[in-house]
Design a protein around this motif. Structure first.
Motif, PDB file in Angstrom:
ATOM      1  N   SER A  72       0.772  -0.999  -0.051  1.00 54.08           N
ATOM      2  CA  SER A  72       0.139  -0.121   0.056  1.00 54.08           C
ATOM      3  C   SER A  72       0.851   1.306  -0.078  1.00 54.08           C
ATOM      4  O   SER A  72       0.508   2.273  -0.750  1.00 54.08           O
ATOM      5  CB  SER A  72      -0.978   0.096   1.457  1.00 54.08           C
ATOM      6  OG  SER A  72      -1.875   1.083   1.303  1.00 54.08           O
ATOM      7  N   ARG A  78      -3.888  -0.291  -3.256  1.00 58.06           N
ATOM      8  CA  ARG A  78      -4.771   0.202  -2.284  1.00 58.06           C
ATOM      9  C   ARG A  78      -6.019  -0.939  -2.330  1.00 58.06           C
ATOM     10  O   ARG A  78      -6.869  -1.005  -1.226  1.00 58.06           O
ATOM     11  CB  ARG A  78      -5.344   1.582  -2.380  1.00 58.06           C
ATOM     12  CG  ARG A  78      -4.515   2.619  -2.301  1.00 58.06           C
ATOM     13  CD  ARG A  78      -3.615   2.748  -0.887  1.00 58.06           C
ATOM     14  NE  ARG A  78      -4.716   2.783  -0.078  1.00 58.06           N
ATOM     15  CZ  ARG A  78      -4.971   3.914   0.663  1.00 58.06           C
ATOM     16  NH1 ARG A  78      -4.311   5.077   0.011  1.00 58.06           N
ATOM     17  NH2 ARG A  78      -5.697   4.220   1.356  1.00 58.06           N
ATOM     18  N   ASP A  79      -6.241  -1.589  -3.170  1.00 59.50           N
ATOM     19  CA  ASP A  79      -7.566  -2.544  -3.217  1.00 59.50           C
ATOM     20  C   ASP A  79      -7.383  -3.681  -2.380  1.00 59.50           C
ATOM     21  O   ASP A  79      -6.053  -4.279  -2.385  1.00 59.50           O
ATOM     22  CB  ASP A  79      -7.677  -3.097  -4.595  1.00 59.50           C
ATOM     23  CG  ASP A  79      -8.965  -3.885  -4.760  1.00 59.50           C
ATOM     24  OD1 ASP A  79     -10.142  -3.117  -5.006  1.00 59.50           O
ATOM     25  OD2 ASP A  79      -8.778  -5.088  -4.805  1.00 59.50           O
ATOM     26  N   LEU A  83      -4.131  -6.577  -2.321  1.00 62.55           N
ATOM     27  CA  LEU A  83      -3.289  -6.683  -1.212  1.00 62.55           C
ATOM     28  C   LEU A  83      -3.239  -7.805  -0.690  1.00 62.55           C
ATOM     29  O   LEU A  83      -2.191  -8.621  -0.183  1.00 62.55           O
ATOM     30  CB  LEU A  83      -3.585  -5.811  -0.159  1.00 62.55           C
ATOM     31  CG  LEU A  83      -3.314  -4.328  -0.477  1.00 62.55           C
ATOM     32  CD1 LEU A  83      -3.902  -3.324   0.508  1.00 62.55           C
ATOM     33  CD2 LEU A  83      -1.816  -4.086  -0.960  1.00 62.55           C
ATOM     34  N   VAL A 139      -0.958   0.977   8.780  1.00 60.60           N
ATOM     35  CA  VAL A 139      -1.190   0.638   7.270  1.00 60.60           C
ATOM     36  C   VAL A 139      -2.533   1.113   7.036  1.00 60.60           C
ATOM     37  O   VAL A 139      -3.268   1.271   7.691  1.00 60.60           O
ATOM     38  CB  VAL A 139      -1.604  -1.115   7.265  1.00 60.60           C
ATOM     39  CG1 VAL A 139      -2.065  -1.442   6.105  1.00 60.60           C
ATOM     40  CG2 VAL A 139      -0.274  -1.714   7.944  1.00 60.60           C
ATOM     41  N   PRO A 142      -7.514   0.157   3.277  1.00 63.57           N
ATOM     42  CA  PRO A 142      -7.666  -0.045   1.783  1.00 63.57           C
ATOM     43  C   PRO A 142      -8.816   0.324   1.139  1.00 63.57           C
ATOM     44  O   PRO A 142      -9.900   0.761   1.787  1.00 63.57           O
ATOM     45  CB  PRO A 142      -7.523  -1.659   1.714  1.00 63.57           C
ATOM     46  CG  PRO A 142      -8.055  -2.116   3.074  1.00 63.57           C
ATOM     47  CD  PRO A 142      -7.763  -0.957   4.146  1.00 63.57           C
ATOM     48  N   MET A 226      -4.852  -5.090   7.742  1.00 60.47           N
ATOM     49  CA  MET A 226      -5.823  -3.929   7.646  1.00 60.47           C
ATOM     50  C   MET A 226      -6.717  -3.661   8.359  1.00 60.47           C
ATOM     51  O   MET A 226      -7.346  -2.552   8.494  1.00 60.47           O
ATOM     52  CB  MET A 226      -6.461  -4.453   6.128  1.00 60.47           C
ATOM     53  CG  MET A 226      -5.246  -4.493   4.939  1.00 60.47           C
ATOM     54  SD  MET A 226      -5.945  -4.880   3.534  1.00 60.47           S
ATOM     55  CE  MET A 226      -6.050  -6.824   3.483  1.00 60.47           C
TER      56      MET A 226
END
Length: 311
Positions: A72, A78-79, A83, A139, A142, A226
């Motif tokens: 990221s 970013r998806d 990821l 992080v 996303p 995430m």
């Protein structure tokens, strides 16, 4: 054709998805973390059926979390689905490379060598200033198919993704265990020489299952990273590996339901014990799980109906 166990698993996933809108944020994180650790336990199930207990699964769990974070921040991915794919491939590749060496060992040597690799990664991350050293790094949230996620709705979407992914991976592990290759694991535990005489190569099978378990652990690590928005070297510490092994032992080797159930029980007891007695939560957690292991020495899988265990 789906079996009844697969349909029950789908029904359980549907119930969790239906309850998503009713669950507060803290419960979403708790349940999603339990599901992620259940995914790690599914990978351990493959190895434990062959009589192998790795104490280094935290290495792949940590690699998955860091792969998601770095993908990221450094690669601009970013998806959430991309990821997860990146984390799974990175951890699976690491498991394949390490497996080239570790597949020749058995018993305590297998366990300690796997833990050694995990602690090497932990030491490298601990000394790496670019990766945040002992503090790790944050992080970012996303996206999902271009949709930006923030706040509690982001937790609900990540929880839904975790539920769906857990069901799919559990189906995959269940289907694999029904194949000829999946049924060789217990034979390796009983008599590896006879398996070789039958034309199978135990080392190659263990290598594949070790890499697969690494991939599953990497996906789980990315999910947790995430969810909480943070990664740190503690994800690769030996105590994290011990927690995964404890879940696998509590689950037993009877099937996927034990792995997922054990992960939920561990997270629930952990949360309740920490809330009730923050100073002595480890004592409560250890005592409770010790009683459960003494009560169910074959693991939670032994609670399944007899006809299911025969199948």
């Amino acid at each position: 054709m789906f079996r009844r166990a697969d349909l029950r698993l789908a029904a359980a996933g549907a119930v969790l998805l239906a309850a998503t809108s009713l669950m507060p944020g803290w419960l979403l994180v708790l349940a999603a973390t339990a599901l992620a650790k259940g995914i790690v336990a599914l990978g351990l199930l493959l190895l434990m059926r062959a009589g192998l207990v790795p104490f280094g699964q935290a290495m792949f769990y940590c690699l998955g979390g860091y792969a998601a974070g770095l993908g990221s921040l450094w690669l601009g991915i970013r998806d959430v689905l991309l990821l997860l794919l990146l984390a799974g491939l990175a951890a699976g590749a690491a498991g394949w490379v390490v497996g080239l060496l570790i597949r020749r060992y058995r018993g305590i040597f297998f366990a300690m060598l796997s833990m050694a690799f995990s602690m090497i990664l932990y030491g490298v991350l601990l000394k790496s200033q670019d990766l945040g050293s002992s503090d790790g790094f944050s992080v970012p949230r996303p996206t999902l198919l271009g949709l930006t996620m923030t706040g509690t709705p982001a937790l609900r979407i990540l929880f839904a993704v975790t539920v769906l992914l857990t069901v799919l991976l559990a189906w995959g592990v269940s289907a694999y265990l029904r194949t000829a290759m999946g049924q060789i694991g217990p034979a390796i535990r009983q008599n590896e020489v006879r398996v070789s005489y039958l034309g199978y190569e135990p080392d190659r099978l263990i290598h594949r299952e070790y890499a697969a378990s690494g991939l599953l652990a990497g996906v789980a690590g990315a999910l947790v990273a995430m969810l909480v928005g943070q990664v740190d070297p503690g994800m690769g510490f030996w105590m994290t590996s011990g927690e995964f092994v404890f879940i696998a032992i509590l689950a037993g080797t009877g099937g996927i339901w034990g792995s997922l159930g054990a992960a939920f029980i561990l997270e629930a007891v952990h949360a309740i014990a920490f809330d009730v007695a923050p100073t002595y939560w480890r004592l409560i957690l250890g005592g409770t799980l010790l009683v459960m292991i003494l009560r169910f020495p074959a693991g939670l899988s032994s609670l399944a109906p007899r006809r299911v265990r025969r199948a």
